[in-house]
Design a protein around this motif. Structure first.
Motif, PDB file in Angstrom:
ATOM      1  N   MET A  75       0.837  -1.199   0.000  1.00 49.86           N
ATOM      2  CA  MET A  75       0.000   0.000   0.000  1.00 49.86           C
ATOM      3  C   MET A  75       0.873   1.251   0.000  1.00 49.86           C
ATOM      4  SD  MET A  75      -3.261  -0.831   0.069  1.00 49.86           S
ATOM      5  CE  MET A  75      -4.157   0.501   0.867  1.00 49.86           C
ATOM      6  N   GLY A  76       0.474   2.249  -0.771  1.00 52.73           N
ATOM      7  CA  GLY A  76       1.189   3.504  -0.775  1.00 52.73           C
ATOM      8  C   GLY A  76       0.807   4.355   0.424  1.00 52.73           C
ATOM      9  N   THR A  77       1.504   5.448   0.583  1.00 53.02           N
ATOM     10  CA  THR A  77       1.233   6.362   1.685  1.00 53.02           C
ATOM     11  C   THR A  77      -0.042   7.158   1.418  1.00 53.02           C
ATOM     12  OG1 THR A  77       3.603   6.562   2.100  1.00 53.02           O
ATOM     13  CG2 THR A  77       2.180   8.248   3.040  1.00 53.02           C
ATOM     14  N   PHE A  78      -0.921   7.225   2.403  1.00 55.51           N
ATOM     15  CA  PHE A  78      -2.174   7.955   2.258  1.00 55.51           C
ATOM     16  C   PHE A  78      -2.447   8.715   3.543  1.00 55.51           C
ATOM     17  CE2 PHE A  78      -7.034   7.711   2.171  1.00 55.51           C
ATOM     18  CZ  PHE A  78      -7.142   8.867   1.429  1.00 55.51           C
ATOM     19  N   TYR A  79      -2.315  10.040   3.474  1.00 54.55           N
ATOM     20  CA  TYR A  79      -2.574  10.879   4.630  1.00 54.55           C
ATOM     21  C   TYR A  79      -3.931  11.554   4.452  1.00 54.55           C
ATOM     22  CZ  TYR A  79       2.487  10.392   5.227  1.00 54.55           C
ATOM     23  OH  TYR A  79       3.750   9.894   5.379  1.00 54.55           O
ATOM     24  N   ILE A  80      -4.864  11.272   5.354  1.00 56.44           N
ATOM     25  CA  ILE A  80      -6.208  11.829   5.266  1.00 56.44           C
ATOM     26  C   ILE A  80      -6.609  12.352   6.649  1.00 56.44           C
ATOM     27  CG2 ILE A  80      -7.213   9.528   5.648  1.00 56.44           C
ATOM     28  CD1 ILE A  80      -8.845  12.212   3.445  1.00 56.44           C
ATOM     29  N   GLY A  81      -7.250  13.513   6.670  1.00 56.55           N
ATOM     30  CA  GLY A  81      -7.688  14.084   7.941  1.00 56.55           C
ATOM     31  C   GLY A  81      -8.721  15.162   7.704  1.00 56.55           C
ATOM     32  N   ALA A 130      -0.441  20.355  -0.351  1.00 57.43           N
ATOM     33  CA  ALA A 130      -1.610  19.846   0.367  1.00 57.43           C
ATOM     34  C   ALA A 130      -2.843  19.963  -0.521  1.00 57.43           C
ATOM     35  CB  ALA A 130      -1.829  20.610   1.673  1.00 57.43           C
ATOM     36  N   ILE A 131      -3.829  19.103  -0.226  1.00 58.15           N
ATOM     37  CA  ILE A 131      -5.098  19.112  -0.938  1.00 58.15           C
ATOM     38  C   ILE A 131      -6.233  19.278   0.064  1.00 58.15           C
ATOM     39  CG2 ILE A 131      -6.679  17.822  -2.446  1.00 58.15           C
ATOM     40  CD1 ILE A 131      -4.104  18.374  -3.862  1.00 58.15           C
ATOM     41  N   VAL A 158      -8.887  12.020  -7.749  1.00 59.08           N
ATOM     42  CA  VAL A 158      -7.929  12.984  -7.191  1.00 59.08           C
ATOM     43  C   VAL A 158      -7.025  12.296  -6.169  1.00 59.08           C
ATOM     44  CG1 VAL A 158      -7.685  15.062  -5.773  1.00 59.08           C
ATOM     45  CG2 VAL A 158      -9.389  15.007  -7.605  1.00 59.08           C
ATOM     46  N   LEU A 159      -7.614  11.596  -5.203  1.00 60.68           N
ATOM     47  CA  LEU A 159      -6.775  11.027  -4.138  1.00 60.68           C
ATOM     48  C   LEU A 159      -5.898   9.879  -4.626  1.00 60.68           C
ATOM     49  CD1 LEU A 159      -7.994   8.139  -2.773  1.00 60.68           C
ATOM     50  CD2 LEU A 159      -9.790   9.713  -2.097  1.00 60.68           C
ATOM     51  N   ASN A 160      -6.265   9.282  -5.776  1.00 59.54           N
ATOM     52  CA  ASN A 160      -5.451   8.199  -6.329  1.00 59.54           C
ATOM     53  C   ASN A 160      -4.522   8.644  -7.452  1.00 59.54           C
ATOM     54  OD1 ASN A 160      -6.125   5.739  -4.895  1.00 59.54           O
ATOM     55  ND2 ASN A 160      -8.189   5.972  -5.716  1.00 59.54           N
ATOM     56  N   HIS A 161      -4.521   9.928  -7.778  1.00 66.97           N
ATOM     57  CA  HIS A 161      -3.693  10.376  -8.899  1.00 66.97           C
ATOM     58  C   HIS A 161      -2.212  10.202  -8.557  1.00 66.97           C
ATOM     59  CE1 HIS A 161      -2.067  12.701 -12.206  1.00 66.97           C
ATOM     60  NE2 HIS A 161      -3.265  12.676 -12.745  1.00 66.97           N
ATOM     61  N   GLY A 175       1.305  10.973  -1.554  1.00 65.77           N
ATOM     62  CA  GLY A 175       2.099  11.444  -0.424  1.00 65.77           C
ATOM     63  C   GLY A 175       1.688  12.791   0.126  1.00 65.77           C
ATOM     64  N   LEU A 176       0.744  13.475  -0.525  1.00 71.42           N
ATOM     65  CA  LEU A 176       0.279  14.759  -0.023  1.00 71.42           C
ATOM     66  C   LEU A 176      -0.769  14.546   1.065  1.00 71.42           C
ATOM     67  CD1 LEU A 176      -0.213  16.821  -3.324  1.00 71.42           C
ATOM     68  CD2 LEU A 176       1.747  16.847  -1.767  1.00 71.42           C
TER      69      LEU A 176
END
Length: 279
Positions: free
Chosen positions: A1-7, A211-212, A244-247, A252-253
């Motif tokens: 799994m890649g890095t996924f930062y969500i908040g 950041a997004i 967008v989140l998978n682009h 890493g953003l």
């Protein structure tokens, strides 16, 4: 799994460590917070021990970059000098405070030129940044993409580029792309996300995208109104936001939700988006 930062945005009222724990309760791996009341005013004193506990918690749980947000009332290009002075004082104070959490992000709305014209607004915003940015700071200041309502500056990638070009310490500058805002500004992130990102790269450079803000919009594209919607409940739609989140160029953003939600709503959106992250 890649890095996924969500908040999402969290209240800073109970302190830094409390925000970190609240993020973990939502299964978030980053968060955003206002540096002071969103409508402005004096900021609460920071407890250095509290900030240290947050730093330890973030390291333990492999948090992504956190995104502080300046108050909405901070208008760097106001027509009245006293309002510009107020904005500069707030930003300068915020950047000193940000050093309690070194290496993080500080996002702000560039401002509204209130009839002076975009060019004058750009000059004033850049002047403020030239006054407050310091060579030794570790914080990256983010210009947010705006929807273009009223006399907002930052409604186009060109306007953000024009600000950056006038700032001496531009290595301390980045951009936060708000999906609702760019959609409302006229960028087709639903039908041509690759094209929008290519245009961003050509004008600003994807290296500055730090950041997004992941939000749906209540408005059709190009409405210039800025009304956020819950994920999948607006004109952008779930599938486009998942793209967008998978682009690959956005990996890493930190992705920050600013949707109209309570804690349970944010937890549900974070769970949904985690389930759609391709890894």
């Amino acid at each position: 799994m890649g890095t996924f930062y969500i908040g999402c945005h969290l209240s800073s009222a109970k302190g830094y460590e409390a925000m970190g724990k609240a993020a973990l309760d939502l299964d978030a791996s980053t968060f955003a917070f206002f540096t002071r009341n969103p409508r402005g005013g004096k900021a609460k004193d920071i407890d250095p021990d509290d900030a240290a506990r947050l730093r330890a918690l973030m390291k333990e749980h492999a948090f992504g970059p956190i995104v502080a947000h300046a108050p909405y009332t901070m208008n760097a290009c106001a027509a009245k000098e006293n309002l510009r002075t107020f904005a500069e004082t707030m930003m300068a104070d915020d950047l000193v405070r940000m050093e309690q959490t070194p290496g993080e992000l500080y996002n702000f709305h560039p401002g509204s030129h209130v009839g002076q014209g975009a060019e004058r607004g750009i000059e004033l915003i850049a002047a403020q940044l030239n006054h407050v940015l310091k060579p030794e700071q570790t914080t990256t200041v983010l210009l947010e993409t705006m929807a273009g309502k009223g006399t907002e500056v930052g409604r186009s990638f060109e306007e953000l580029r024009a600000i950056i070009d006038r700032v001496e310490l531009d290595d301390h500058l980045g951009v936060c792309l708000d999906t609702c805002h760019v959609w409302d500004a006229g960028y087709d992130i639903v039908g041509d996300l690759d094209g929008v990102l290519a245009e961003f790269d050509r004008i600003i450079g994807l290296g500055r995208l730090r950041a997004i803000h992941l939000n749906d919009s209540l408005n059709p594209r190009g409405a210039h109104k800025d009304r956020h919607a819950k994920i999948g409940a607006g004109e952008i739609g779930l599938e486009a936001l998942v793209r967008v989140l998978n682009h690959p160029k956005l990996r890493g953003l930190p992705f920050i939700l600013e949707t109209p939600n309570d804690a349970a709503g944010y937890a549900a959106e974070i769970k949904l988006l985690r389930s759609r992250f391709a890894g």
